[in-house]
Motif scaffolding. Sequence first.
Motif, PDB file in Angstrom:
ATOM      1  N   VAL A 183      -1.524  -0.823  -3.660  1.00 22.49           N
ATOM      2  CA  VAL A 183      -1.434  -2.148  -3.045  1.00 22.49           C
ATOM      3  C   VAL A 183      -0.027  -2.717  -3.191  1.00 22.49           C
ATOM      4  CG1 VAL A 183      -2.284  -4.517  -3.158  1.00 22.49           C
ATOM      5  CG2 VAL A 183      -3.883  -2.612  -3.355  1.00 22.49           C
ATOM      6  N   LEU A 184       0.554  -2.580  -4.379  1.00 25.07           N
ATOM      7  CA  LEU A 184       1.895  -3.110  -4.600  1.00 25.07           C
ATOM      8  C   LEU A 184       2.938  -2.351  -3.781  1.00 25.07           C
ATOM      9  CD1 LEU A 184       1.842  -3.827  -8.440  1.00 25.07           C
ATOM     10  CD2 LEU A 184       1.477  -5.404  -6.545  1.00 25.07           C
ATOM     11  N   TRP A 185       2.705  -1.063  -3.575  1.00 20.82           N
ATOM     12  CA  TRP A 185       3.624  -0.281  -2.739  1.00 20.82           C
ATOM     13  C   TRP A 185       3.701  -0.886  -1.336  1.00 20.82           C
ATOM     14  CZ3 TRP A 185       6.770   4.050  -3.411  1.00 20.82           C
ATOM     15  CH2 TRP A 185       7.283   4.599  -2.224  1.00 20.82           C
ATOM     16  N   ASN A 186       2.541  -1.191  -0.766  1.00 21.66           N
ATOM     17  CA  ASN A 186       2.543  -1.764   0.579  1.00 21.66           C
ATOM     18  C   ASN A 186       3.141  -3.166   0.606  1.00 21.66           C
ATOM     19  OD1 ASN A 186       1.622   0.383   2.033  1.00 21.66           O
ATOM     20  ND2 ASN A 186      -0.483  -0.342   2.231  1.00 21.66           N
ATOM     21  N   CYS A 187       2.982  -3.911  -0.485  1.00 18.00           N
ATOM     22  CA  CYS A 187       3.607  -5.234  -0.553  1.00 18.00           C
ATOM     23  C   CYS A 187       5.130  -5.114  -0.558  1.00 18.00           C
ATOM     24  CB  CYS A 187       3.153  -5.975  -1.811  1.00 18.00           C
ATOM     25  SG  CYS A 187       1.454  -6.563  -1.763  1.00 18.00           S
ATOM     26  N   GLN A 188       5.628  -4.124  -1.284  1.00 15.49           N
ATOM     27  CA  GLN A 188       7.071  -3.989  -1.474  1.00 15.49           C
ATOM     28  C   GLN A 188       7.730  -3.130  -0.401  1.00 15.49           C
ATOM     29  OE1 GLN A 188       8.246  -5.700  -4.112  1.00 15.49           O
ATOM     30  NE2 GLN A 188      10.374  -5.325  -3.588  1.00 15.49           N
ATOM     31  N   PHE A 189       7.069  -2.031  -0.019  1.00 20.90           N
ATOM     32  CA  PHE A 189       7.702  -1.064   0.881  1.00 20.90           C
ATOM     33  C   PHE A 189       6.897  -0.814   2.160  1.00 20.90           C
ATOM     34  CE2 PHE A 189       8.680   0.304  -3.563  1.00 20.90           C
ATOM     35  CZ  PHE A 189      10.016  -0.058  -3.572  1.00 20.90           C
ATOM     36  N   GLY A 190       5.935  -1.690   2.440  1.00 16.71           N
ATOM     37  CA  GLY A 190       5.040  -1.474   3.572  1.00 16.71           C
ATOM     38  C   GLY A 190       5.734  -1.330   4.910  1.00 16.71           C
ATOM     39  N   GLU A 191       6.842  -2.038   5.096  1.00 17.51           N
ATOM     40  CA  GLU A 191       7.543  -1.951   6.376  1.00 17.51           C
ATOM     41  C   GLU A 191       8.347  -0.661   6.501  1.00 17.51           C
ATOM     42  OE1 GLU A 191       9.884  -5.367   7.154  1.00 17.51           O
ATOM     43  OE2 GLU A 191       8.194  -6.782   7.056  1.00 17.51           O
ATOM     44  N   LEU A 192       8.689  -0.052   5.373  1.00 17.28           N
ATOM     45  CA  LEU A 192       9.504   1.167   5.390  1.00 17.28           C
ATOM     46  C   LEU A 192       8.655   2.429   5.331  1.00 17.28           C
ATOM     47  CD1 LEU A 192      12.269   0.027   2.865  1.00 17.28           C
ATOM     48  CD2 LEU A 192      12.396   0.020   5.368  1.00 17.28           C
ATOM     49  N   ALA A 193       7.655   2.425   4.464  1.00 21.21           N
ATOM     50  CA  ALA A 193       6.823   3.624   4.289  1.00 21.21           C
ATOM     51  C   ALA A 193       5.405   3.193   3.935  1.00 21.21           C
ATOM     52  CB  ALA A 193       7.403   4.515   3.192  1.00 21.21           C
ATOM     53  N   PRO A 194       4.663   2.661   4.904  1.00 18.91           N
ATOM     54  CA  PRO A 194       3.329   2.126   4.616  1.00 18.91           C
ATOM     55  C   PRO A 194       2.330   3.202   4.206  1.00 18.91           C
ATOM     56  CG  PRO A 194       3.691   2.223   6.987  1.00 18.91           C
ATOM     57  CD  PRO A 194       5.009   2.543   6.340  1.00 18.91           C
ATOM     58  N   ILE A 195       1.417   2.815   3.339  1.00 19.79           N
ATOM     59  CA  ILE A 195       0.327   3.681   2.906  1.00 19.79           C
ATOM     60  C   ILE A 195      -0.945   3.243   3.621  1.00 19.79           C
ATOM     61  CG2 ILE A 195      -1.185   4.262   0.959  1.00 19.79           C
ATOM     62  CD1 ILE A 195       1.194   3.973  -0.882  1.00 19.79           C
ATOM     63  N   ASP A 196      -1.703   4.208   4.142  1.00 16.13           N
ATOM     64  CA  ASP A 196      -3.033   3.901   4.666  1.00 16.13           C
ATOM     65  C   ASP A 196      -3.948   3.755   3.452  1.00 16.13           C
ATOM     66  OD1 ASP A 196      -5.741   4.158   5.555  1.00 16.13           O
ATOM     67  OD2 ASP A 196      -5.016   4.992   7.439  1.00 16.13           O
ATOM     68  N   ILE A 197      -4.246   2.517   3.077  1.00 15.00           N
ATOM     69  CA  ILE A 197      -4.961   2.262   1.832  1.00 15.00           C
ATOM     70  C   ILE A 197      -6.359   2.869   1.834  1.00 15.00           C
ATOM     71  CG2 ILE A 197      -6.027   0.438   0.446  1.00 15.00           C
ATOM     72  CD1 ILE A 197      -3.151   0.795  -0.182  1.00 15.00           C
ATOM     73  N   ASP A 198      -7.030   2.900   2.971  1.00 10.79           N
ATOM     74  CA  ASP A 198      -8.380   3.474   3.016  1.00 10.79           C
ATOM     75  C   ASP A 198      -8.356   4.959   2.666  1.00 10.79           C
ATOM     76  OD1 ASP A 198      -9.549   1.052   3.707  1.00 10.79           O
ATOM     77  OD2 ASP A 198      -9.258   1.401   5.854  1.00 10.79           O
ATOM     78  N   ILE A 199      -7.404   5.691   3.249  1.00 12.33           N
ATOM     79  CA  ILE A 199      -7.273   7.120   2.935  1.00 12.33           C
ATOM     80  C   ILE A 199      -6.814   7.297   1.495  1.00 12.33           C
ATOM     81  CG2 ILE A 199      -5.996   9.234   3.480  1.00 12.33           C
ATOM     82  CD1 ILE A 199      -5.868   8.274   6.380  1.00 12.33           C
ATOM     83  N   TYR A 200      -5.843   6.487   1.098  1.00 11.41           N
ATOM     84  CA  TYR A 200      -5.315   6.535  -0.268  1.00 11.41           C
ATOM     85  C   TYR A 200      -6.432   6.306  -1.279  1.00 11.41           C
ATOM     86  CZ  TYR A 200      -2.342   5.068  -4.255  1.00 11.41           C
ATOM     87  OH  TYR A 200      -1.739   4.931  -5.480  1.00 11.41           O
TER      88      TYR A 200
END
Length: 214
Positions: A183-200
């Motif tokens: 979750v924090l990754w997407n908050c910080q780097f979501g625009e550069l390298a977003p994670i699909d949280i459901d798959i993750y």
Amino acid sequence: MNNTVKLPSSVGKREQQKEARRNAIIDAALEEFIAQGFTATKLDDVAERAGIGKGTIYLYFDSKESLFGEVVRKNLLPQGDMAHEYQACLEKHEGTAAEILADHFRHIYKAMQNEKVKPLLMMILGETSRFPKLTRFYFDEMINPSQQLIRGIIRKGIDNGEFRASAADVFTQLLFAPAMNGVLWNCQFGELAPIDIDIYAEDHIDFMLRALKA
């Protein structure tokens, strides 16, 4: 014979108005905390956003810290007492330990994807170290109940032969950390390298259960 005492309608209306004003303060504080951060937020700004005088806030909350606690409780703990909620979940769930653990982490991922929750989490992690009372509140209300539930699920899995005996020594932080990181990754780097949280989330759960399996 009905002995129920009915309050005058005016009393009930006043209570509703008080509750509505209290919620308006909490909602206004949430917006200010998200926009300014805890340290920079001023109660004057909260009052202005809520459309009330600053003194009115003190009729409901004795400090900015107590107001922040209610913001967290309302938005991160919408079901109330999380410790009791988690314990009830463990007692009522009729599935396997693996199913209970998977459901618990899916609930965590779903809760943390709320658009209001993500900035709150960032603020909590970034600022509460300077405010011991807030750190304690966050730990007691969120972290510790979840850890206790995870430990209980692991014990259940060991007892019924699903999980290896050494799983009792697994740090709950090790199981929980990937959820927070995603979750924090997407908050910080979501625009550069977003994670699909459901798959993750499903990959995390699969990896975790394989590691615990007997």
